[in-house]
Motif scaffolding. Structure first.
Motif, PDB file in Angstrom:
ATOM      1  N   UNK A   1     -42.676  -7.000-121.045  1.00  0.00           N
ATOM      2  CA  UNK A   1     -42.067  -5.779-121.532  1.00  0.00           C
ATOM      3  C   UNK A   1     -40.709  -5.531-120.918  1.00  0.00           C
ATOM      4  N   UNK A   2     -40.017  -6.613-120.528  1.00  0.00           N
ATOM      5  CA  UNK A   2     -38.699  -6.493-119.919  1.00  0.00           C
ATOM      6  C   UNK A   2     -38.712  -6.267-118.426  1.00  0.00           C
ATOM      7  N   UNK A   3     -39.900  -6.095-117.843  1.00  0.00           N
ATOM      8  CA  UNK A   3     -40.027  -5.827-116.401  1.00  0.00           C
ATOM      9  C   UNK A   3     -40.358  -7.129-115.669  1.00  0.00           C
ATOM     10  N   UNK A   4     -39.586  -7.501-114.632  1.00  0.00           N
ATOM     11  CA  UNK A   4     -39.874  -8.731-113.889  1.00  0.00           C
ATOM     12  C   UNK A   4     -41.273  -8.708-113.276  1.00  0.00           C
ATOM     13  N   UNK A   5     -41.948  -9.853-113.320  1.00  0.00           N
ATOM     14  CA  UNK A   5     -43.288  -9.995-112.759  1.00  0.00           C
ATOM     15  C   UNK A   5     -43.266 -11.164-111.776  1.00  0.00           C
ATOM     16  N   UNK A   6     -43.666 -10.900-110.542  1.00  0.00           N
ATOM     17  CA  UNK A   6     -43.709 -11.949-109.523  1.00  0.00           C
ATOM     18  C   UNK A   6     -45.070 -12.643-109.572  1.00  0.00           C
ATOM     19  N   UNK A   7     -45.046 -13.941-109.857  1.00  0.00           N
ATOM     20  CA  UNK A   7     -46.277 -14.711-109.952  1.00  0.00           C
ATOM     21  C   UNK A   7     -46.341 -15.763-108.858  1.00  0.00           C
ATOM     22  N   UNK A   8     -47.554 -16.025-108.379  1.00  0.00           N
ATOM     23  CA  UNK A   8     -47.783 -17.135-107.455  1.00  0.00           C
ATOM     24  C   UNK A   8     -47.629 -18.439-108.240  1.00  0.00           C
ATOM     25  N   UNK A   9     -47.357 -19.563-107.559  1.00  0.00           N
ATOM     26  CA  UNK A   9     -47.131 -20.830-108.263  1.00  0.00           C
ATOM     27  C   UNK A   9     -48.227 -21.204-109.263  1.00  0.00           C
ATOM     28  N   UNK A  10     -49.502 -21.065-108.872  1.00  0.00           N
ATOM     29  CA  UNK A  10     -50.584 -21.425-109.796  1.00  0.00           C
ATOM     30  C   UNK A  10     -50.633 -20.487-111.002  1.00  0.00           C
ATOM     31  N   UNK A  11     -50.345 -19.208-110.765  1.00  0.00           N
ATOM     32  CA  UNK A  11     -50.330 -18.238-111.863  1.00  0.00           C
ATOM     33  C   UNK A  11     -49.215 -18.580-112.842  1.00  0.00           C
ATOM     34  N   UNK A  12     -48.065 -18.947-112.301  1.00  0.00           N
ATOM     35  CA  UNK A  12     -46.931 -19.336-113.145  1.00  0.00           C
ATOM     36  C   UNK A  12     -47.275 -20.581-113.972  1.00  0.00           C
ATOM     37  N   UNK A  13     -47.860 -21.585-113.315  1.00  0.00           N
ATOM     38  CA  UNK A  13     -48.227 -22.820-114.021  1.00  0.00           C
ATOM     39  C   UNK A  13     -49.223 -22.542-115.141  1.00  0.00           C
ATOM     40  N   UNK A  14     -50.196 -21.688-114.860  1.00  0.00           N
ATOM     41  CA  UNK A  14     -51.214 -21.365-115.856  1.00  0.00           C
ATOM     42  C   UNK A  14     -50.582 -20.685-117.065  1.00  0.00           C
ATOM     43  N   UNK A  15     -49.727 -19.697-116.818  1.00  0.00           N
ATOM     44  CA  UNK A  15     -49.059 -19.005-117.918  1.00  0.00           C
ATOM     45  C   UNK A  15     -48.172 -19.967-118.699  1.00  0.00           C
TER      46      UNK A  15
END
Length: 224
Positions: A145-159
């Protein structure tokens, strides 16, 4: 060419939008920064034409924001401000070109075409999107929704894997084979479950992430 036209003067917006449409362009218009940001969540245009003075902010500052987020987007500032200092400020904010009002529509169109060709024929970047979620692979940045989201490496990879397969169900086994921890080891089934739970929470539990029970997950646009 897909063009975002940000202009709060309805007469100018209407006339220019009609002219560019007749030239074969797809024009999406809005009269505010808020409207422009919302439109950008639905997809990146090839070029943006930005008015400087807007009811909810500064077009030049928005130009700087766009340049930081979309380095290859063709941006043209359209404004009554013609002083040398204003022109230099516009270019310093990341504008590729600067046109003052009143203007010749044919000249403006020719400048847009030149900017578009110079950018390789498209302003689009490598962002992956679904349901308001945007993952910029070049910057490794995620917004919802335009708001930055900080993800852990595994969360980023999954997304990232789910977005790359948008509209298709990805099995748990496929995900397990795609995800690695910091030490280069495969993650286990429990880790996948926990990672998905945390990812959903950080993204505000978006409806576009679907669970296919006992099988895997799928990302869908326009999910109820």
């Amino acid at each position: 060419m897909k063009i975002l036209l940000l202009e709060d003067d309805p007469a100018i917006a209407g006339a220019l939008g009609t002219f560019l449409t007749e030239k074969g362009c797809t024009v999406t218009g809005c009269a505010s920064l808020a409207g422009a940001r919302q439109l950008l969540e639905d997809g990146l245009p090839d070029a943006a034409v930005l008015d400087w003075n807007l009811p909810d902010g500064d077009g030049a500052a928005f130009c700087r924001e766009l340049r930081q987020r979309y380095p290859r987007l063709a941006i043209l500032l359209l404004t009554v401000r013609g002083d040398t200092r204003d022109v230099l400020t516009g270019f310093a904010c990341g504008a590729d070109d600067y046109v003052t009002k009143p203007f010749d529509r044919e000249v403006l169109y020719s400048r847009l075409l030149a900017l578009w060709r110079r950018s390789g024929g498209s302003g689009a970047d490598d962002a992956l999107t679904c349901g308001g979620i945007r993952l910029d692979e070049a910057r490794q940045a995620v917004t919802c929704g335009g708001v930055p989201v900080a993800l852990a490496p595994l969360e980023y990879q999954l997304l990232q894997v789910l977005l790359q397969n948008k509209g298709r169900t990805v099995t748990r086994q496929q995900l397990l084979e795609s995800l690695w921890d910091h030490n280069g080891h495969f993650v286990n089934d429990n880790t996948l479950t926990v990672t998905m739970k945390r990812l959903r929470e950080k993204l505000g539990r978006p409806a576009c992430i679907k669970t296919v029970r006992s099988f895997g997950y799928r990302l869908e646009e326009d999910a109820p």
